[in-house]
Structure formats: structure tokens, C-alpha cells
Design a protein around this motif. Sequence first.
Motif, mmCIF file in Angstrom:
data_model
loop_
_atom_site.group_PDB
_atom_site.id
_atom_site.type_symbol
_atom_site.label_atom_id
_atom_site.label_comp_id
_atom_site.label_asym_id
_atom_site.label_seq_id
_atom_site.Cartn_x
_atom_site.Cartn_y
_atom_site.Cartn_z
ATOM 1 N N SER A 80 0.931 -1.139 -0.085
ATOM 2 C CA SER A 80 -0.216 -0.199 -0.159
ATOM 3 C C SER A 80 0.679 1.542 0.286
ATOM 4 N N ALA A 125 -5.783 1.984 -2.328
ATOM 5 C CA ALA A 125 -5.958 0.889 -1.582
ATOM 6 C C ALA A 125 -6.228 1.492 -0.155
ATOM 7 N N ARG A 144 -7.728 -1.166 2.597
ATOM 8 C CA ARG A 144 -8.128 -0.951 3.858
ATOM 9 C C ARG A 144 -9.199 -1.027 4.919
ATOM 10 N N TYR A 156 1.368 -4.620 6.906
ATOM 11 C CA TYR A 156 1.522 -3.449 5.860
ATOM 12 C C TYR A 156 2.812 -3.422 5.783
ATOM 13 N N PRO A 168 -3.180 -0.533 -4.943
ATOM 14 C CA PRO A 168 -2.007 -2.120 -3.863
ATOM 15 C C PRO A 168 -2.343 -3.319 -5.112
ATOM 16 N N SER A 186 -7.988 -3.013 -7.047
ATOM 17 C CA SER A 186 -8.538 -2.907 -5.430
ATOM 18 C C SER A 186 -10.139 -4.138 -5.781
ATOM 19 N N GLN A 213 -1.586 5.749 8.343
ATOM 20 C CA GLN A 213 -1.208 4.811 8.196
ATOM 21 C C GLN A 213 0.565 4.650 8.735
#
Length: 215
Positions: free
Chosen positions: A6, A13, A17, A29, A54, A67, A207
Motif C-alpha cells: 500500500s 489501497a 484497507r 502492511y 494495491p 482493488s 498509516q
Amino acid sequence: MLTLHSYWRSSAAYRVRIALNLKSLSYNYAPVDLLKGEHKSASYLEHNPAGLVPAITLADGRSLSQSLAIIAWLEDEYPEPALLPQDSFERARVMSMAYTVACEIHPLNNMGILNYLRAEYDASEPQVNEWMHKWLERGFSTLEREIGNGPYCHGGRVTLADILLVPMVYNALRFDYDLANRQPKVLAVWDACNKLEAFAKALPEQQPDASGTTD
């Protein structure tokens, strides 16, 4: 355990999540720094041949990209809580709303397109913003007409439509798009979703690769 590759500000991404969090799945991650070109490295291309984020790597080493494909796989493998209604019409309606974001807004506003406008057409930042706002207006206006009484896109439960919408709203607000006056229902869905832990934990600023980053 699953590994999510990510970048903190990637909308695609961000979607994954949210889905992982909604299904209460633990995952590793793995940050991919787009600004440093890590998405073009040979090692990363093994996970995502398109060189995009991602990607998700399963415990057995297999990887998936895109995704929506990743979320579809999660829905099959971890069906609770369901992200799509059981009724075929309602399910198609949710998918239609999600596709408005995925097909009508996001492809025209992703970083590759914006950088192309800057590089090939010498577009100024006001011109880039004007471009973004044009497609945000068109897509969000459609969703504004489709959203009912809320609090979410499809009534009282979170669905795939919300998972797609929230990252797009994040980008719109980042680029000073006035949702409050243009599409207040869309903004209300954003507010409702971000009161849920699954969405709050997925925010870009939460993140690990966001720390100390300004771009």
C-alpha cells in the motif's frame, strides 16, 4: 497472514484497507513509496505486474492486484459482514454506485492522469484542479441523486458503495472541492462512515508510511 502492499495516499489501497478492517482481518502492511518509484521495482512487479498499488499477498505467496478484485476475493473468502446485499436488484444498485466512483471519477483523477496533464500539456495547478472538479462534479452529482435517507449510500448498512466513495471524498476535500454546497448527501455519508472504527483506522494519515510525509 495477508500482506497489503500500500501507499498511504492511494485511493485504491485505501479501499482495501477499509474492507479488511470491516471484516476484522489482521494483515501486514508493506509500504510502497510511489514517490521513490518503488512500485516499478522488479520485486514489486512480481506482486502487481501493472506496477500499481494495491496488491495483496496471501499466506501461500500468491498475489492479487486491482482493488475491486481484491475486495471481491475478500467477500468470497470472508463473507461476514457482507459488503453487498443479498437481493439481486439491491446488490446491482450498490455495485452501480461503486462503479460510478471506480469507472467514472477515479480513472480521470488519478495521479498518473494529473501528472500527464502537467507534463504533456503544461497544465497549471489551477487548471489541474479545474479538471479534477469537472469529473468530481459529474460523478458526485449522480451519487447525490442515488443516495437516500442514509446514513450510508444504501441506507442503514455499510456496503461496497461506501468503501469506494470515502477515499474519493478524501481526495475531493484535499483539492478544495466544495461538497457541502454541491453534494451534501455525499458529504454526510463521508461523515457517517468516518465515525466507524474501520474507516477511521483506514484514513491515510493513520498509516505507518504517512509519518513525516508531506506529499
